[in-house]
Design a protein around this motif. Sequence first.
Motif: not given
Length: 171
Positions: A69, A73, A77-78, A81-82, A85
Amino acid sequence: EALVVNCMVHLPHMPHRTPSSVSSFLQGVRKLSPIILTLAEDELGCTTSAFALHFFEALHHYSALFDSLDGSHSPSARTVVERLFLAPRITNTVTFCGSVNAEPGTEFTKRNWFSLLSSANFKPVRLSIHNLCQAKLLLGLFKDGFKLEEDGNRLVLGWRFKPLFGASAWK
């Protein structure tokens, strides 16, 4: 009308599914007569009953995923995601595979998926050179370090030398 099924059984917001429930789901999908079924799968399976060994296997998998990642990103955005997800996946992975109540054979490995799909009368579809080239072209948009390998009817996305995700097609 044509039906295409995109199967991602172990999403973060879904509880862990046993092979018997996945098999039942696939039998139901087969009755719908899709022209193709695609399967995206995590390349991390609960492959050992020893918690410590599984924990280290998961640690290496998620470390590679976090490393991938970096730079691909934006920071915001990271973070999404972290949190949305990866955090639930890590929790479920450690909780489920570390559980003494885990059903034997619940690890979803390449072999298990092949067996489950075959038992539902799905046949693997070989990916074309066009599919492989397109996937490699898309990977070129991101930083170096991502690897793509073809494994039978599967494409396996990895970071450096660690496989992360697999994708396959079935008829």
